[in-house]
Write a protein that holds these residues in place. Structure first.
Motif, PDB file in Angstrom:
ATOM      1  N   GLY A   1       1.121  -1.142   0.060  1.00 44.05           N
ATOM      2  CA  GLY A   1      -0.100  -0.360  -0.261  1.00 44.05           C
ATOM      3  C   GLY A   1       0.801   1.524  -0.197  1.00 44.05           C
ATOM      4  O   GLY A   1       0.406   2.674   1.013  1.00 44.05           O
ATOM      5  N   ALA A   2       1.782   1.370  -0.606  1.00 46.09           N
ATOM      6  CA  ALA A   2       2.911   2.598  -0.556  1.00 46.09           C
ATOM      7  C   ALA A   2       2.119   3.606  -1.240  1.00 46.09           C
ATOM      8  O   ALA A   2       1.277   3.613  -2.209  1.00 46.09           O
ATOM      9  N   ASP A   3       2.516   4.609  -0.829  1.00 43.96           N
ATOM     10  CA  ASP A   3       1.625   6.212  -1.890  1.00 43.96           C
ATOM     11  C   ASP A   3       1.745   6.315  -2.263  1.00 43.96           C
ATOM     12  O   ASP A   3       2.013   7.240  -3.222  1.00 43.96           O
ATOM     13  N   ILE A   4       4.081   6.468  -2.116  1.00 40.30           N
ATOM     14  CA  ILE A   4       5.177   6.968  -2.480  1.00 40.30           C
ATOM     15  C   ILE A   4       6.204   6.579  -2.447  1.00 40.30           C
ATOM     16  O   ILE A   4       6.473   5.447  -1.159  1.00 40.30           O
ATOM     17  N   VAL A   5       6.966   6.665  -3.374  1.00 37.91           N
ATOM     18  CA  VAL A   5       7.678   5.270  -3.625  1.00 37.91           C
ATOM     19  C   VAL A   5       9.850   7.048  -4.264  1.00 37.91           C
ATOM     20  O   VAL A   5       9.605   7.108  -4.959  1.00 37.91           O
ATOM     21  N   ASN A   6      10.600   6.467  -3.746  1.00 35.68           N
ATOM     22  CA  ASN A   6      11.912   6.984  -3.603  1.00 35.68           C
ATOM     23  C   ASN A   6      12.266   6.603  -4.092  1.00 35.68           C
ATOM     24  O   ASN A   6      12.948   5.336  -3.503  1.00 35.68           O
ATOM     25  N   SER A   7      13.347   6.310  -5.404  1.00 34.69           N
ATOM     26  CA  SER A   7      14.280   5.489  -5.793  1.00 34.69           C
ATOM     27  C   SER A   7      16.219   6.092  -6.289  1.00 34.69           C
ATOM     28  O   SER A   7      15.002   7.302  -7.142  1.00 34.69           O
TER      29      SER A   7
END
Length: 191
Positions: free
Chosen positions: A34-40
């Motif tokens: 359920g992640a809302d935002i991803v930083n890669s």
């Protein structure tokens, strides 16, 4: 905030094709939680053990990580990624998945003697192969004060791996205030 951490790199000096598969697995895992935002804070263009990408492949529809990142955005996760640190190298261009059509790609700036932002020499440049403006945003990524990994104290570091998290943090704050925003509305609001 709740954090999900995934490590997808297996070799420090050279990228191998399997790392793309691990990146895709990580973003699928984040979606399942359920992640809302991803930083890669990584990117791909050359591989030690397989066919490397060409600039023509940075069209937002070819690279495995790019396709997965755009699918994640379509599923409701905002994806913020480093543009890359290739601006002062022969490659020069952004790296994948920064070429994604719905991915927020972040380059680096430094502050000059008048405290005005100037694009860092190492920050990868756009546009994408198909002519889209990339990176989408820039943030401080040169001479960034960070905590030491071992021991105590701080040090100064450079890289789009420091500018992308700053934009991700701003995006997360906006999502906290507006939890129903789609990634597209978030992008437009940041802009």
């Amino acid at each position: 905030a709740t954090y999900i951490l995934a490590r997808t790199e297996i070799i420090n000096d050279e990228d191998v094709k399997a790392e793309e598969d691990y990146w895709v697995a990580a973003i699928e895992w984040a979606d399942s939680l359920g992640a809302d935002i991803v930083n890669s804070s990584l990117g791909y263009n050359t591989f030690a053990d397989g066919k490397s990408y060409t600039f023509a492949d940075l069209d937002g529809a070819t690279a495995l990580t790019t396709i997965a990142a755009d699918i994640a955005v379509d599923r409701g996760m905002a994806v913020v990624t480093s543009a890359g640190n290739e601006g002062d190298k022969p490659w020069y261009h952004i790296v994948t998945p920064a070429d994604g059509k719905r991915v927020i790609a972040v380059g680096s700036v430094r502050l000059d003697e008048n405290l005005q932002p100037v694009v860092s020499a190492f920050s990868s440049r756009g546009p994408s192969f198909d002519g889209r403006v990339k990176p989408d945003f820039v943030a401080l990524g040169e001479n960034v004060t960070v905590a030491r990994g071992v021991g105590t104290g701080y040090l100064s570091k450079n890289g789009t791996s420091y500018s992308a998290p700053a934009v991700t943090g701003a995006a997360a704050l906006l999502l906290q205030i507006h939890p129903n925003w789609s990634p597209v509305v978030l992008y437009d609001s940041l802009k």
